[in-house]
Scaffold this active site. Structure first.
Site, mmCIF file in Angstrom:
data_model
loop_
_atom_site.group_PDB
_atom_site.id
_atom_site.type_symbol
_atom_site.label_atom_id
_atom_site.label_comp_id
_atom_site.label_asym_id
_atom_site.label_seq_id
_atom_site.Cartn_x
_atom_site.Cartn_y
_atom_site.Cartn_z
ATOM 1 N N SER A 1 0.853 -1.182 0.000
ATOM 2 C CA SER A 1 0.000 0.000 0.000
ATOM 3 C C SER A 1 0.895 1.240 0.000
ATOM 4 O O SER A 1 1.752 1.384 0.866
ATOM 5 C CB SER A 1 -0.875 -0.044 1.255
ATOM 6 O OG SER A 1 -1.630 1.125 1.370
ATOM 7 N N LYS B 1 -1.050 -0.796 -4.415
ATOM 8 C CA LYS B 1 -2.292 -0.072 -4.071
ATOM 9 C C LYS B 1 -1.918 1.380 -3.814
ATOM 10 O O LYS B 1 -1.005 1.661 -3.023
ATOM 11 C CB LYS B 1 -2.916 -0.711 -2.834
ATOM 12 C CG LYS B 1 -3.845 0.165 -2.006
ATOM 13 C CD LYS B 1 -4.620 -0.670 -1.002
ATOM 14 C CE LYS B 1 -4.796 0.038 0.327
ATOM 15 N NZ LYS B 1 -5.545 -0.767 1.316
ATOM 16 N N LEU B 2 -2.604 2.292 -4.503
ATOM 17 C CA LEU B 2 -2.338 3.720 -4.324
ATOM 18 C C LEU B 2 -3.427 4.326 -3.456
ATOM 19 O O LEU B 2 -4.616 4.169 -3.744
ATOM 20 C CB LEU B 2 -2.337 4.460 -5.663
ATOM 21 C CG LEU B 2 -1.403 3.966 -6.764
ATOM 22 C CD1 LEU B 2 -1.567 4.859 -8.010
ATOM 23 C CD2 LEU B 2 0.051 3.988 -6.294
ATOM 24 N N LYS B 3 -3.020 5.034 -2.431
ATOM 25 C CA LYS B 3 -3.978 5.807 -1.650
ATOM 26 C C LYS B 3 -4.352 7.023 -2.482
ATOM 27 O O LYS B 3 -3.465 7.667 -3.074
ATOM 28 C CB LYS B 3 -3.334 6.254 -0.344
ATOM 29 C CG LYS B 3 -3.042 5.100 0.602
ATOM 30 C CD LYS B 3 -4.338 4.605 1.188
ATOM 31 C CE LYS B 3 -4.093 3.605 2.295
ATOM 32 N NZ LYS B 3 -5.368 3.121 2.870
ATOM 33 N N ASP C 1 -7.250 3.117 -3.155
ATOM 34 C CA ASP C 1 -7.975 3.122 -1.878
ATOM 35 C C ASP C 1 -8.275 4.556 -1.477
ATOM 36 O O ASP C 1 -7.360 5.359 -1.283
ATOM 37 C CB ASP C 1 -7.114 2.438 -0.798
ATOM 38 C CG ASP C 1 -7.834 2.340 0.540
ATOM 39 O OD1 ASP C 1 -9.014 2.729 0.627
ATOM 40 O OD2 ASP C 1 -7.195 1.858 1.513
ATOM 41 N N ASN D 1 -10.305 5.431 1.227
ATOM 42 C CA ASN D 1 -10.609 5.592 2.656
ATOM 43 C C ASN D 1 -11.770 6.556 2.881
ATOM 44 O O ASN D 1 -11.672 7.500 3.678
ATOM 45 C CB ASN D 1 -9.381 6.060 3.445
ATOM 46 C CG ASN D 1 -8.378 4.953 3.666
ATOM 47 O OD1 ASN D 1 -7.269 5.001 3.146
ATOM 48 N ND2 ASN D 1 -8.737 3.926 4.413
ATOM 49 N N GLU E 1 -11.238 0.858 -3.628
ATOM 50 C CA GLU E 1 -11.566 0.455 -2.260
ATOM 51 C C GLU E 1 -12.203 1.610 -1.491
ATOM 52 O O GLU E 1 -11.713 2.743 -1.532
ATOM 53 C CB GLU E 1 -10.258 0.010 -1.571
ATOM 54 C CG GLU E 1 -10.451 -0.505 -0.166
ATOM 55 C CD GLU E 1 -9.137 -0.965 0.466
ATOM 56 O OE1 GLU E 1 -8.088 -0.973 -0.239
ATOM 57 O OE2 GLU E 1 -9.145 -1.298 1.652
ATOM 58 N N ASP F 1 -14.067 -1.857 2.661
ATOM 59 C CA ASP F 1 -13.170 -2.092 3.803
ATOM 60 C C ASP F 1 -13.896 -1.589 5.055
ATOM 61 O O ASP F 1 -14.605 -2.355 5.715
ATOM 62 C CB ASP F 1 -11.840 -1.352 3.545
ATOM 63 C CG ASP F 1 -10.899 -1.341 4.746
ATOM 64 O OD1 ASP F 1 -11.127 -2.097 5.709
ATOM 65 O OD2 ASP F 1 -9.909 -0.574 4.738
ATOM 66 N N LYS G 1 -10.223 -7.499 7.146
ATOM 67 C CA LYS G 1 -9.246 -7.182 8.202
ATOM 68 C C LYS G 1 -9.821 -7.736 9.493
ATOM 69 O O LYS G 1 -10.866 -7.268 9.954
ATOM 70 C CB LYS G 1 -9.099 -5.670 8.363
ATOM 71 C CG LYS G 1 -8.327 -4.965 7.277
ATOM 72 C CD LYS G 1 -8.296 -3.479 7.564
ATOM 73 C CE LYS G 1 -7.581 -2.722 6.463
ATOM 74 N NZ LYS G 1 -7.871 -1.271 6.523
ATOM 75 N N GLY H 1 -4.292 -4.594 5.746
ATOM 76 C CA GLY H 1 -3.280 -4.426 6.784
ATOM 77 C C GLY H 1 -3.534 -3.150 7.552
ATOM 78 O O GLY H 1 -4.206 -2.233 7.055
HETATM 79 O O1 NPG Z 1 0.228 -2.545 4.771
HETATM 80 O O2 NPG Z 1 -0.449 -2.581 6.829
HETATM 81 C C1 NPG Z 1 -0.392 -2.059 5.711
HETATM 82 C C2 NPG Z 1 -1.144 -0.797 5.472
HETATM 83 C C3 NPG Z 1 -2.225 -1.008 4.505
HETATM 84 O O3 NPG Z 1 -3.174 0.891 3.492
HETATM 85 C C4 NPG Z 1 -3.139 0.163 4.446
HETATM 86 N N1 NPG Z 1 -3.898 0.349 5.514
HETATM 87 O O4 NPG Z 1 -6.983 1.930 4.994
HETATM 88 O O5 NPG Z 1 -6.304 -0.032 4.607
HETATM 89 C C5 NPG Z 1 -6.102 1.085 5.053
HETATM 90 C C6 NPG Z 1 -4.764 1.457 5.607
HETATM 91 C C7 NPG Z 1 -4.669 2.023 6.969
HETATM 92 C C8 NPG Z 1 -3.465 2.492 7.374
HETATM 93 C C9 NPG Z 1 -5.708 2.110 7.814
HETATM 94 C C10 NPG Z 1 -3.296 3.071 8.599
HETATM 95 C C11 NPG Z 1 -5.556 2.670 9.059
HETATM 96 C C12 NPG Z 1 -4.350 3.159 9.429
#
Ligand code: NPG
Length: 368
Positions: free
Chosen positions: A133, A159-161, A187, A189, A212, A237, A261, A289
């Site tokens: 990610s 995966k690109l935020k 993603d 969020n 996502e 998610d 998750k 993750g």
């Molecule tokens: O590789 O553990 C990892 C991070 C993956 O992007 C990731 N997690 O929204 O999925 C998510 C995000 C996240 C990161 C969520 C930090 C909450 C805190």
């Protein structure tokens, strides 16, 4: 097989680089571990909640409070996993807190029985394909450099935020630089609204695996409308907190893929139920993750080895997150990470490393 006490341990670890999402920037992990201590074994669980309630409503100090007041008191000397899960189910929500205690108990009971968590859950794979990610970067050039580094490391999916203003152009730049064959997904969020459907439809030309969590956690139905206007598959998610929500989301067509998750859904047993439902329906799932250290990562790998996890997860190598993990580091080999096969989660914290990071330990005696 008597449980004697439960340890609550608080610790701190820096990330190798800040991780920016549409909801904030994480620079370190404020850790909460649960340890179950019995006559014949011990078990470890890691809480995935972050310092602040930005990803979801849970946060790490709140989880500790719920654990102390409500969840740890569900454990007795002769408890079984089932009896604790039943007692905890009276309390609503608080999935991340419940998952941390459940993970420690699962590790403990698997060790007592001498079986691995992977086999207890029904794993069929001995290694899992690993994605990574990529946080929101300050510039497109910086993004291309970070992606190039991860591809060199051997990650099989990127995966690109994304967030409004840093989305379509970012994806275009990555596709232009690295080609169309790379597995790529985004993603959000929860950063968009259903009114952004036409904007998000611009992502369709990039042949993404999925988008996502485009909409707010509570706007399950909004995804149904979005799916009419956007061809890229929608993966949920944050919205999926229980098997019931997962079933409802699939029934109404809010998503066609689920990110599982364990921390978000109250534990590995609920995560397995969601996996089983999706597997039965032919819905692909993958393991998300939460920047876990080796304790949480080991358990996630066990889950990700189930047969329905057909998409690469955010189960990256330890060094993607930390200079020095609390367990033996997980390493990427040809794009895969091995699933631990020893008893329980198959790894344990290295005492000298964990002690150095620890700020507080409280041991709570368990009543007989
Ligand atoms: O590789 O553990 C990892 C991070 C993956 O992007 C990731 N997690 O929204 O999925 C998510 C995000 C996240 C990161 C969520 C930090 C909450 C805190």
């Amino acid at each position: 097989m008597t449980i004697r006490s439960i340890e609550i341990r608080r610790a701190h670890i820096e990330l190798v680089a800040p991780f920016q999402t549409s909801f904030g920037v994480e620079t370190d992990r404020n850790l909460l571990y649960v340890r179950v201590l019995g006559d014949d074994a011990e078990g470890w669980g890691e809480c995935v909640a972050m310092t602040d309630p930005l990803y979801s409503s849970e946060y790490v100090d709140g989880c500790e409070d719920v654990l102390r007041r409500y969840l740890v008191p569900c454990v007795h000397a002769n408890s079984t996993l089932e009896s604790v899960m039943a007692a905890m189910s009276s309390f609503r929500g608080n999935y991340m807190a419940k998952a941390a205690l459940e993970a420690a108990l699962l590790d403990y009971f698997c060790r007592v029985d001498g079986v691995s968590l992977a086999s207890r859950l029904g794993a069929t794979q001995s290694r899992v394909a690993s994605g990574v990610s990529v946080g929101i970067q300050p510039t497109i050039d910086a993004l291309l450099e970070v992606v190039a580094g991860y591809l060199r490391d051997g990650y099989v999916r990127i995966k690109l935020k994304i967030e409004p203003g840093r989305d379509v152009e970012r994806v275009r730049a990555v596709r232009e630089a690295f080609g169309n064959s790379m597995l790529l997904q985004v993603d959000a969020n929860a950063a968009y609204r259903v009114e952004d459907a036409r904007h998000l439809a611009q992502l369709d030309e990039f042949d993404l695996l999925l988008i996502e969590q485009p909409l707010p956690e509570e706007d399950l139905v909004g995804n149904v409308e979005l799916a009419r206007q956007v061809r890229t598959p929608i993966c949920l998610d944050e919205s999926i907190t229980t098997i019931e929500v997962a079933r409802g989301a699939l029934d109404i067509g809010a998503c066609s893929i689920i990110n599982i998750k364990p921390g978000r859904v109250g534990g590995y047993l609920e995560a397995k139920k969601i996996h089983d439902l999706c597997f039965e329906r032919g819905v692909p799932v993958w393991c998300g993750g939460m920047l876990e250290t080796g304790i949480g990562r080991a358990a996630n790998l066990a889950l990700a080895a189930l047969p329905g996890f057909t998409l690469p997860g955010d189960t990256s190598a330890s060094k993607r997150y930390f200079t020095r993990d609390v367990t033996e580091p997980f390493e990427l080999r040809e794009g895969y990470i091995d699933v631990p096969n020893g008893p329980g989660i198959g790894v344990a914290p290295i005492a000298a490393i964990l002690d150095e990071m620890t700020s507080r330990i409280d041991t709570i005696a368990v009543p007989s």
